[in-house]
Enzyme design. Structure first.
Site, PDB file in Angstrom:
ATOM      1  N   HIS A   1      -7.505 -10.763   3.519  1.00 51.92           N
ATOM      2  CA  HIS A   1      -6.686  -9.543   3.609  1.00 51.92           C
ATOM      3  C   HIS A   1      -6.950  -8.568   2.471  1.00 51.92           C
ATOM      4  CE1 HIS A   1      -3.937 -10.676   6.943  1.00 51.92           C
ATOM      5  NE2 HIS A   1      -4.416 -11.872   6.646  1.00 51.92           N
TER       6      HIS A   1
ATOM      7  N   ASP B   1      -7.655  -1.487  -2.299  1.00 56.00           N
ATOM      8  CA  ASP B   1      -6.678  -2.047  -1.365  1.00 56.00           C
ATOM      9  C   ASP B   1      -7.423  -2.537  -0.132  1.00 56.00           C
ATOM     10  OD1 ASP B   1      -4.178  -2.695  -0.346  1.00 56.00           O
ATOM     11  OD2 ASP B   1      -3.300  -0.772  -0.919  1.00 56.00           O
TER      12      ASP B   1
HETATM   13  C1  GDG Z   1      -2.044  -7.154   1.660  1.00 54.26           C
HETATM   14  C2  GDG Z   1      -3.255  -6.342   1.172  1.00 54.26           C
HETATM   15  C3  GDG Z   1      -3.457  -5.340   3.450  1.00 54.26           C
HETATM   16  C4  GDG Z   1       6.744  -2.350   1.023  1.00 54.26           C
HETATM   17  N1  GDG Z   1       7.854  -2.162   0.291  1.00 54.26           N
HETATM   18  C5  GDG Z   1       8.841  -2.752   0.957  1.00 54.26           C
HETATM   19  C6  GDG Z   1       8.288  -3.316   2.113  1.00 54.26           C
HETATM   20  N2  GDG Z   1       7.016  -3.039   2.136  1.00 54.26           N
HETATM   21  C7  GDG Z   1       6.137  -3.418   3.247  1.00 54.26           C
HETATM   22  C8  GDG Z   1       5.411  -2.236   3.801  1.00 54.26           C
HETATM   23  C9  GDG Z   1       4.198  -2.910   4.418  1.00 54.26           C
HETATM   24  C10 GDG Z   1       3.965  -4.111   3.510  1.00 54.26           C
HETATM   25  O1  GDG Z   1       5.169  -4.338   2.787  1.00 54.26           O
HETATM   26  C11 GDG Z   1       2.881  -3.835   2.481  1.00 54.26           C
HETATM   27  O2  GDG Z   1       1.627  -3.916   3.084  1.00 54.26           O
HETATM   28  P1  GDG Z   1       0.317  -3.291   2.406  1.00 54.26           P
HETATM   29  O3  GDG Z   1      -0.791  -3.419   3.375  1.00 54.26           O
HETATM   30  O4  GDG Z   1       0.575  -1.876   2.047  1.00 54.26           O
HETATM   31  O5  GDG Z   1       0.058  -4.089   1.047  1.00 54.26           O
HETATM   32  P2  GDG Z   1       0.057  -5.639   0.523  1.00 54.26           P
HETATM   33  O6  GDG Z   1       1.420  -6.188   0.451  1.00 54.26           O
HETATM   34  O7  GDG Z   1      -0.665  -5.591  -0.782  1.00 54.26           O
HETATM   35  O8  GDG Z   1      -0.782  -6.466   1.617  1.00 54.26           O
HETATM   36  C12 GDG Z   1      -3.365  -5.045   1.951  1.00 54.26           C
HETATM   37  C13 GDG Z   1      -2.340  -6.275   3.882  1.00 54.26           C
HETATM   38  O9  GDG Z   1      -2.298  -7.454   3.068  1.00 54.26           O
HETATM   39  C14 GDG Z   1      -2.513  -6.716   5.348  1.00 54.26           C
HETATM   40  O10 GDG Z   1      -3.770  -7.265   5.578  1.00 54.26           O
HETATM   41  O11 GDG Z   1      -3.352  -4.126   4.165  1.00 54.26           O
HETATM   42  O12 GDG Z   1      -4.499  -4.315   1.537  1.00 54.26           O
HETATM   43  O13 GDG Z   1      -3.148  -6.075  -0.230  1.00 54.26           O
HETATM   44  O14 GDG Z   1       4.447  -3.378   5.703  1.00 54.26           O
HETATM   45  O15 GDG Z   1       6.232  -1.543   4.691  1.00 54.26           O
HETATM   46  N3  GDG Z   1       8.990  -4.002   3.015  1.00 54.26           N
HETATM   47  C15 GDG Z   1      10.309  -4.141   2.770  1.00 54.26           C
HETATM   48  N4  GDG Z   1      10.914  -3.613   1.650  1.00 54.26           N
HETATM   49  C16 GDG Z   1      10.230  -2.901   0.728  1.00 54.26           C
HETATM   50  O16 GDG Z   1      10.795  -2.401  -0.273  1.00 54.26           O
HETATM   51  N5  GDG Z   1      11.041  -4.821   3.657  1.00 54.26           N
END
Ligand code: GDG
Length: 460
Positions: free
Chosen positions: A147, A357
């Site tokens: 990921h 990312d």
């Molecule tokens: C890894 C990889 C890759 C954020 N703040 C809150 C919250 N979130 C949710 C968002 C989103 C998720 O968390 C974050 O996803 P991301 O993709 O932006 O980043 P990572 O957590 O680093 O994820 C990344 C991913 O895996 C999938 O393969 O895209 O590159 O690093 O859904 O909305 N959710 C809640 N409260 C928050 O304050 N409930």
């Protein structure tokens, strides 16, 4: 039967939901860490059934948690794979714990598997799991999806155990990366470090092994997120912002991420400060809300970042605030996803500036949450895996370049509605065509098509 393994079964994010959907279709087992820490690691997974899905959850012992999870996964692999060799520590004890936990997970999983099961292993915490299953004699298809980014070969070889992890990856039938760049970097590593060969169809031959590697950019459940934006919680979230802004004409910029050094939060704050310096016409006309969900709080580097973000936010507000205007709201708390959907819907700019990312799902969620008749603008780092997908509609920036990012913010704040609509339409079409269902179906179908004789798979 589909078998999915993941790091933390309890997590409620979009990814977990998307993966559950894969299991619910056909039935299967979700195997992974329960999220709980026990005094010592349990000898059997806890089984819970829900519909046709069985959850097999394992607690980590305190020492396993510290060495395997906080240590090797989050203080060695995470920084290294995000190009932060300067923040990575390489402790032999952590690495030993990482291997031992993966071996233990394989041992606990093995009795639950049928010989023709398909196993899908997720993420950097579990790189060795596939090879460990092979050692125990499992012969079904085993795929792996990373990921996070796969770094340039020169960075990856800073890891003292790159050869062991390399061989772990070679033991899968299919290794999936987020982007073609990640895939190319893995192929470079295979070629230059191991003298391996890459065939035109993505087949890799190395060390007597033959397997496939490909790019499978992950997506979100678009319909689900759009629906989330229509919920009462989302509307309440938007209403809270409307009231907080006092002046109805004030525009809103939003940033949402885990508080992580890969997300470029400091660079983003600096760009916002620069916007206020370079374009004084926005004074009192714009507010920036940065929501940073707490993450890995026991880890020193994360505590340092939190301190830096707090200092810089205070500094920017100290310089620019007026008695009736606070330009920057920094919130270090989790929010329900429905509330976030409402916040996104109400914001004129989504500001997503990671320094590295894997994909970045927040960028896609921001797009999904917009009003098609009056959409906001996405300002997106070129270093997000999602950048190529959204490049036609987003304003793409280099987050290290503060001035240009500030200029993109200005451009977004002043963009005519017709241009915003056109850009949004192209981004929405892109996230629809690449949603989480198509991602998992493509990966699983390639895994099942590409499975290679397991007699070649056992490596000692
Ligand atoms: C890894 C990889 C890759 C954020 N703040 C809150 C919250 N979130 C949710 C968002 C989103 C998720 O968390 C974050 O996803 P991301 O993709 O932006 O980043 P990572 O957590 O680093 O994820 C990344 C991913 O895996 C999938 O393969 O895209 O590159 O690093 O859904 O909305 N959710 C809640 N409260 C928050 O304050 N409930």
């Amino acid at each position: 039967m589909t078998q999915i393994t993941a790091k933390k079964a309890a997590s409620a994010g979009g990814l977990a939901v998307g993966l559950h959907a894969a299991l619910k279709d056909k039935g299967g087992i979700w195997f992974g860490w329960s999220g709980d820490i026990a005094e010592s690691g349990a000898e059997k997974p806890r089984l819970q059934r829900s519909g046709n899905v069985t959850y097999a959850l394992v607690d980590l012992g305190r020492e396993e948690y510290e060495g395997y999870y906080e240590g090797f996964a989050n203080r060695s692999l995470w920084p290294l794979f995000h190009y932060r060799v300067d923040l990575a520590s390489f402790e032999h004890d952590w690495y030993d714990a990482y291997r031992a936990v993966n071996r233990r997970f394989a041992r606990l999983l093995m009795p639950l598997l049928k010989p023709d099961d398909t196993v899908w292993v997720h993420d950097y915490h579990l790189i060795p799991l596939g090879r460990e299953l092979r050692r125990l004699g499992f012969e079904g298809a085993v795929g792996f999806f990373l990921h996070i980014p796969f770094p340039a070969s020169e960075i990856f070889v800073s890891l003292p155990w790159d050869h062991e992890l390399g061989q772990d990856l070679f033991a899968y039938d299919l290794v999936g990366f987020q982007t073609p760049t990640d895939l190319r970097q893995f192929q470079d590593y295979v070629r230059h470090e191991w003298g391996g060969e890459i065939e035109d169809d993505g087949t890799i031959r190395v060390q007597g092994r033959r397997f496939k590697a490909g790019a499978y950019p992950i997506g979100i459940d678009v319909d689900d997120f759009v629906a989330m934006g229509r919920t009462l919680e989302a509307q309440r979230g938007a209403e809270r912002l409307r009231r907080a802004l006092l002046n109805g004409n004030r525009k809103l910029i939003i940033g949402v991420d885990r508080l992580d050094y890969s997300k470029g939060i400091l660079e983003r704050l600096r760009a916002f400060g620069q916007l206020l310096d370079d374009f004084p016409e926005h004074e009192k006309g714009v507010t920036f809300i940065q929501i940073s969900a707490p993450s890995r709080e026991n880890v020193q580097e994360y505590q340092d970042l939190r301190h830096q973000v707090e200092t810089l936010s205070g500094h920017i507000n100290g310089i620019h605030s007026e008695a009736d205007w606070v330009p920057l709201h920094y919130i270090n708390r989790n929010h329900p996803r429905r509330t976030l959907a409402g916040f996104f819907h109400f914001s004129q700019i989504g500001l997503v500036t990671p320094l590295r990312d894997g994909m970045n799902l927040v960028a896609e969620e921001y797009v999904a949450a917009q009003n098609p008749d009056d959409p906001g603008v996405l300002v997106l780092s070129r270093f997000a895996g999602a950048a190529p997908l959204l490049a036609d509609g987003a304003l793409i920036v280099n987050p290290h370049d503060t001035r240009s990012t500030a200029l993109a913010l200005h451009q977004g704040l002043t963009m005519p509605q017709a241009e915003r609509k056109e850009r949004w339409r192209s981004m929405f079409a892109a996230i629809k065509a690449n949603d989480i269902a198509s991602w998992r179906m493509k990966f699983l179908s390639d895994l099942q098509k590409g499975q290679i004789s397991t007699s070649e798979a056992v490596m000692t």
